[in-house]
Structures are given as structure tokens and as C-alpha cells.
Design an enzyme around this catalytic site. Structure first.
Site, PDB file in Angstrom:
ATOM      1  N   ASP A 162       0.817  -1.212   0.000  1.00  0.00           N
ATOM      2  CA  ASP A 162       0.000   0.000   0.000  1.00  0.00           C
ATOM      3  C   ASP A 162       0.852   1.264   0.000  1.00  0.00           C
ATOM      4  OD1 ASP A 162      -2.245  -1.660   0.207  1.00  0.00           O
ATOM      5  OD2 ASP A 162      -2.082  -1.705   2.396  1.00  0.00           O
TER       6      ASP A 162
ATOM      7  N   TYR B  80       5.976 -10.072   6.518  1.00  0.00           N
ATOM      8  CA  TYR B  80       5.997  -8.631   6.742  1.00  0.00           C
ATOM      9  C   TYR B  80       6.477  -8.367   8.158  1.00  0.00           C
ATOM     10  CZ  TYR B  80       3.274  -7.438   2.532  1.00  0.00           C
ATOM     11  OH  TYR B  80       2.840  -7.247   1.243  1.00  0.00           O
TER      12      TYR B  80
END
Length: 249
Positions: free
Chosen positions: A52, A110
Site C-alpha cells: 500500500d 511482513y
């Protein structure tokens, strides 16, 4: 046509995520323009995931097809001279025609970083979530443990996201502290939109005492986004590991 896999890293602050946007600069568009100038024709990159706006990648894989005969060992330097300083290609590998950076990816990790100090650090702007209220990482870990396994993760994805299935398998979700820095490392076979950031926000809410860590299981079962914690800011999120059968890393 050759199929080339690129290993790269980028700081996402200046970009509206990986994927090409109509009215905003993206990592994909910037990379494709650089590749086109090197190979002499337009290309379409496939990326390992849709990071994002504001999210970073310490490790990222993208692939493209080309008729160029430039050797792989020369591509990183050639591309880096045409890329901005916040995007760096570290390796190029010729792969089989059926290799696809997202479809061939077995799992991803992540890491979310929280700077848990009363005083902010100027060098961490847009790189961490500055959180001045003390967080108990042990409580966060107890909440994180509830996410591990195969579940429906509807409760921690952005409402209105259109996906075939909201079921994912989280392999681990480990939270550790070094001084004032809290690191939240989560690995899964795939992630929903804003899933990691919502998972981190939920662990923070548990540490704040808004609900006990055990409540995370009920939150997941309820599939209600409003029952979970907030979506943490994008600047603290990094793609840190990828797994492939092919030797592209």
C-alpha cells in the site's frame, strides 16, 4: 522472450503503493519506465504483492518479459542509474516462462515496527509507528498467538475489499522488543488488504487493555472489522521475506 526476475528494495514513502495508479506515482510505474529505457521496449511487471501507499520493502521480487539480450549481471547497474535513490535493484535472474512473481510465491513475511518511546525520533519519521504509551510486548504476543493458523481473516481486512476467499494461513506472528523498538513479524501464505496493519492494531489494543488477548479468537470468529483494533499507519510496515522454489533471492 526471456522472463527476468528482479530482486529489489524500496522506501515507499514517496509512492502510492506498488500498483500503477491513474493519478499517483507508484513503484511499478517507476520501475517499468526504467526497464523500458534499458531494454528498448515497453514492459509490464508482475510484483510479489500489492504493497500500500507508504509501505516499504526490504525485499521484493518483480518479473517482466523482454526480447533484450542484455546479460542479467549487467541489468541491476543499468537499471539503478535510471531509478530514483529510493528504489534499488540488487539482482536479476532469468527464470522459466511460467514464473510469476506473485503466483510462484509460496509465502511472505511482513515486519511492522513500533517505536515505543515517550519521545519521538526524527530519523524514524515515516519508517515506524511512533507510539508514546508503553506497550507490554508479552500481552501483544499473547494476542498475536491467536492469529496463527488457518482462519477466516475478515475481521482484519478493510471493509468492502473484493476477494474470492478471506481464509488465509498464518505460519507465525512473533513480537519482540529491543530497547524502545517493537518488531512484529508475521508470515502467511497470503494477506488480505491491510490485514497486517489491522492485526498489529489489534495486538496494540490488547496491550492497552481494551480486550484480553484471548478475545482475538472471538473477534476472528465474529468476522466483524469494527470489533478488532485500528489499522496501524503504513510507514511502519515492511515486506521483509519471500519464499520461492526458484533461486531468485
Amino acid at each position: 522472450m526471456r522472463n527476468i526476475a528482479l530482486k529489489l528494495m524500496y522506501v515507499g514513502t514517496a509512492y502510492h503503493g506498488w500498483q500503477i495508479q491513474k493519478n499517483a506515482v507508484s513503484v511499478e510505474e517507476t520501475l517499468e519506465k526504467a526497464i523500458a529505457t534499458v531494454v528498448g521496449h515497453g514492459v509490464k511487471c508482475v510484483g510479489a504483492g500489492r504493497t500500500d501507499a507508504g509501505v516499504h520493502a526490504e525485499v521484493y521480487i518483480a518479473n517482466f518479459h523482454t526480447s533484450s539480450t542484455i546479460p542479467c549481471d549487467r541489468l541491476p547497474l543499468a537499471l539503478n542509474t535510471r531509478l530514483p535513490d529510493d528504489i534499488v535493484v540488487t539482482r536479476a535472474t532469468e527464470v522459466g516462462g511460467d514464473f510469476n512473481a506473485i503466483g510462484s510465491c509460496l509465502k511472505k513475511e511482513y515486519t511492522y515496527r513500533i517505536y515505543n518511546s515517550r519521545i519521538r525520533n526524527a530519523f524514524f519519521v515515516d519508517r515506524v509507528w511512533f507510539y508514546p504509551k508503553h506497550l507490554d510486548e508479552k500481552v501483544m504476543q499473547a494476542a498475536a498467538d491467536r492469529f496463527v493458523g488457518t482462519h477466516d481473516f475478515s475481521a482484519v481486512q478493510t471493509v468492502g475489499t473484493d476477494v474470492r476467499s478471506t481464509v488465509r494461513t498464518v505460519h507465525y506472528f512473533d513480537i519482540s522488543r529491543t530497547g524502545d523498538m517493537i518488531e512484529c513479524r508475521v508470515c502467511a501464505n497470503g494477506f488480505l488488504y491491510n490485514m497486517v496493519r489491522a492485526m498489529v492494531g489489534t495486538c496494540v489494543y490488547a496491550a492497552e487493555g481494551k480486550f484480553p488477548p484471548e478475545a482475538v479468537s472471538d473477534i476472528l470468529a465474529g468476522k466483524n472489522r469494527t470489533a478488532a483494533g485500528p489499522t496501524s499507519p503504513p510507514g511502519g510496515l515492511y515486506m521483509t521475506k519471500l519464499w520461492y522454489e526458484e533461486a531468485v533471492l
